[in-house]
Design a protein around this motif. Sequence first.
Motif, mmCIF file in Angstrom:
data_model
loop_
_atom_site.group_PDB
_atom_site.id
_atom_site.type_symbol
_atom_site.label_atom_id
_atom_site.label_comp_id
_atom_site.label_asym_id
_atom_site.label_seq_id
_atom_site.Cartn_x
_atom_site.Cartn_y
_atom_site.Cartn_z
ATOM 1 N N ALA A 174 92.121 40.846 46.143
ATOM 2 C CA ALA A 174 93.059 39.719 46.297
ATOM 3 C C ALA A 174 92.302 38.405 46.475
ATOM 4 O O ALA A 174 92.676 37.376 45.898
ATOM 5 C CB ALA A 174 93.978 39.977 47.491
ATOM 6 N N GLN A 175 91.221 38.447 47.262
ATOM 7 C CA GLN A 175 90.440 37.237 47.511
ATOM 8 C C GLN A 175 89.732 36.766 46.242
ATOM 9 O O GLN A 175 89.683 35.558 45.971
ATOM 10 C CB GLN A 175 89.410 37.503 48.615
ATOM 11 C CG GLN A 175 88.617 36.269 49.033
ATOM 12 C CD GLN A 175 87.654 36.571 50.177
ATOM 13 O OE1 GLN A 175 87.746 37.610 50.820
ATOM 14 N NE2 GLN A 175 86.718 35.660 50.411
ATOM 15 N N LYS A 215 93.436 51.301 38.353
ATOM 16 C CA LYS A 215 94.573 51.877 37.627
ATOM 17 C C LYS A 215 95.896 51.342 38.172
ATOM 18 O O LYS A 215 96.811 51.025 37.392
ATOM 19 C CB LYS A 215 94.534 53.398 37.732
ATOM 20 C CG LYS A 215 93.479 54.071 36.868
ATOM 21 C CD LYS A 215 93.587 55.586 36.964
ATOM 22 C CE LYS A 215 92.650 56.279 35.984
ATOM 23 N NZ LYS A 215 92.760 57.756 36.040
ATOM 24 N N ALA A 216 95.992 51.252 39.489
ATOM 25 C CA ALA A 216 97.237 50.772 40.091
ATOM 26 C C ALA A 216 97.507 49.318 39.714
ATOM 27 O O ALA A 216 98.643 48.948 39.374
ATOM 28 C CB ALA A 216 97.165 50.914 41.612
ATOM 29 N N LEU A 217 96.456 48.495 39.743
ATOM 30 C CA LEU A 217 96.618 47.082 39.406
ATOM 31 C C LEU A 217 96.963 46.913 37.927
ATOM 32 O O LEU A 217 97.808 46.076 37.570
ATOM 33 C CB LEU A 217 95.343 46.315 39.758
ATOM 34 C CG LEU A 217 95.400 44.795 39.619
ATOM 35 C CD1 LEU A 217 96.531 44.211 40.470
ATOM 36 C CD2 LEU A 217 94.065 44.170 40.022
ATOM 37 N N LEU A 228 93.742 32.147 40.376
ATOM 38 C CA LEU A 228 94.679 32.946 39.597
ATOM 39 C C LEU A 228 95.616 33.728 40.494
ATOM 40 O O LEU A 228 95.396 33.818 41.703
ATOM 41 C CB LEU A 228 93.915 33.942 38.700
ATOM 42 C CG LEU A 228 92.878 33.366 37.729
ATOM 43 C CD1 LEU A 228 92.103 34.492 37.076
ATOM 44 C CD2 LEU A 228 93.557 32.492 36.677
ATOM 45 N N GLN A 229 96.638 34.287 39.878
ATOM 46 C CA GLN A 229 97.478 35.280 40.514
ATOM 47 C C GLN A 229 97.247 36.610 39.814
ATOM 48 O O GLN A 229 96.717 36.653 38.694
ATOM 49 C CB GLN A 229 98.955 34.875 40.420
ATOM 50 C CG GLN A 229 99.284 33.592 41.159
ATOM 51 C CD GLN A 229 100.755 33.237 41.063
ATOM 52 O OE1 GLN A 229 101.502 33.846 40.289
ATOM 53 N NE2 GLN A 229 101.175 32.255 41.836
ATOM 54 N N ALA A 230 97.628 37.684 40.465
ATOM 55 C CA ALA A 230 97.405 39.008 39.876
ATOM 56 C C ALA A 230 98.017 39.111 38.487
ATOM 57 O O ALA A 230 97.444 39.743 37.586
ATOM 58 C CB ALA A 230 97.976 40.088 40.791
ATOM 59 N N GLU A 246 87.536 50.291 52.670
ATOM 60 C CA GLU A 246 88.577 49.653 53.475
ATOM 61 C C GLU A 246 88.775 48.192 53.089
ATOM 62 O O GLU A 246 89.883 47.663 53.174
ATOM 63 C CB GLU A 246 88.214 49.747 54.962
ATOM 64 C CG GLU A 246 88.327 51.138 55.554
ATOM 65 C CD GLU A 246 87.110 52.012 55.270
ATOM 66 O OE1 GLU A 246 86.212 51.553 54.521
ATOM 67 O OE2 GLU A 246 87.053 53.143 55.783
ATOM 68 N N LYS A 247 87.715 47.532 52.631
ATOM 69 C CA LYS A 247 87.801 46.108 52.304
ATOM 70 C C LYS A 247 88.172 45.855 50.840
ATOM 71 O O LYS A 247 88.376 44.708 50.443
ATOM 72 C CB LYS A 247 86.453 45.434 52.596
ATOM 73 C CG LYS A 247 86.062 45.435 54.069
ATOM 74 C CD LYS A 247 84.713 44.765 54.258
ATOM 75 C CE LYS A 247 84.302 44.735 55.723
ATOM 76 N NZ LYS A 247 82.970 44.107 55.912
#
Length: 256
Positions: free
Chosen positions: A39-40, A75-77, A47-49, A32-33
């Motif tokens: 992101a954190q 995979k999604a990132l 940085l940014q993604a 869940e985290k």
Amino acid sequence: MQTLVIDTSYGSTVGVVGHEPIVETDSCTHVEKLQVNIAQAVEQAGLQASDITRIVVGVGPAPFTGLRAGIVAAKALAFATGAQLVGQDVLAPQCLAHTQATDDRRHLTLAVNDARRRQLYFALYDGGTVADGVGQSPITLIDMDIDYPDSITMRVNDVLMKLADTGKPYVVDVIGHGAVKYVQSWNAIASLGEVDDHALLDEGAEGLARFAAFTTSEQALAEPTPVEPLYLRRPDVSVPNPLKHVLNHAGAERTE
């Protein structure tokens, strides 16, 4: 190159190489985290993604649900950012997790990860280094598998008997989550060294960097690990048997 590491083989570890990772040891909440922690971790690295150019993801072996969550997130990132996606099993880098030996014996690594149900995921390795940021893959003496600790001990002793013919003194270090839990079994190993319950990714920023270096060496990238979960245990569910025919009834199959 900005490298993000995501591993959910034991709790979760998320971090950008060069920075302290975010670690969740609670197996009930780490999934869940995970998105929040990714992101954190990127934000804490300044940085940014879109700045991430490579993602290293742990592919296990580990229990299926939590492991798959980390791989799907990676995979999604990678798809969203165009970052290079690299898989790494979590056992081989364990060769780098134990204290460097100061004796004349050759240290083998019995790398383990808790598989629950009184079993361990494991593999036995000889060697494995990271020098100047370059990883060197170890020699595999027992392929990755899942087994009970007493059985693992017998299999390791079989290997040690064969190595005895070389005339070199060998010792086996048992490294990884679940190692200390089964120390009574390891005491039957013919030549037991260090027993340590931690993994390379437990070693903060340094461990994260060494894990990534091991994974992205020229040797490793030449034969990349498929980014698919290593579960190893047979599924608990199976395809049910067909319904039994009753008298002359044709059965339960539908026809159009």
